[in-house]
Design a protein around this motif. Sequence first.
Motif, PDB file in Angstrom:
ATOM      1  N   ASP A 155      36.549  11.865  -1.279  1.00  0.00           N
ATOM      2  CA  ASP A 155      35.952  11.148  -2.413  1.00  0.00           C
ATOM      3  C   ASP A 155      36.957  11.012  -3.555  1.00  0.00           C
ATOM      4  N   ARG A 204      28.112   5.392  -5.306  1.00  0.00           N
ATOM      5  CA  ARG A 204      28.300   6.294  -4.165  1.00  0.00           C
ATOM      6  C   ARG A 204      27.135   6.060  -3.203  1.00  0.00           C
ATOM      7  N   THR A 257      28.388  11.674   1.799  1.00  0.00           N
ATOM      8  CA  THR A 257      28.835  10.401   1.238  1.00  0.00           C
ATOM      9  C   THR A 257      29.304   9.488   2.362  1.00  0.00           C
ATOM     10  N   TRP A 306      31.891   4.125  -0.778  1.00  0.00           N
ATOM     11  CA  TRP A 306      31.842   3.740  -2.187  1.00  0.00           C
ATOM     12  C   TRP A 306      31.890   2.226  -2.315  1.00  0.00           C
TER      13      TRP A 306
END
Length: 215
Positions: A77, A109, A128, A131
């Motif tokens: 990230d 996100r 995650t 993005w």
Amino acid sequence: MQACQVERRQRIGDPLIDKIIRAEGGFMPGNVSSNLQTSEMLGPYWTRLGGGELVRAKMHAYRFDAMLESSWNSAADLIVLRDIGRILKSTADAAFAADVVDEGTTLVRVMHMRDRETRYQFPSPVVTHGWLLMGERGNILHERVLDDSPIGLRMMARARADLTFARFEGRDLLKIAGGKVLFVDDEVRRIAESMRQEDQVFEEDAEATAEAPRG
């Protein structure tokens, strides 16, 4: 004139994620903190003072730093966020050279929670998937996928569709030609005719009431 018809979305294929999507209603634009996303409206990099000079917008820096410093960020990230930071700075430099305020952006996100009860525990309860950097008109300026599994790719596709309004399909309602309203959609035509009939009945009742003798 047009209306928008919402396209039904396919399920992601993971029971937990599909349950979260039903509960959250999908991905939403703006500043959002949910079990599907965290997003910040960063706004333009520059703001113009009263004298006309461009200065860095404090809110942009604050909101981007908040995303950068999140305890949910993995090493992957952080790499993505620093790349996005460089993209934003490059775009801002080009805007500054042209003496214009750059486009506002929203950083998203795309994620899901492993387990709501572990929200504040470690390791991070967040998975995650990727993005998205969104422009102020709902356009995607940059995209990075972190989870290239079938589930992750479907999550990114769902986020793109929701946030860019691809889920809406335009449907013609009516048009005006020669001063006359011409209905294109059958359902709209039916509703309009029904309303006209109700108005006519109301007018006839009102006239009958006015003409009735008073005793």
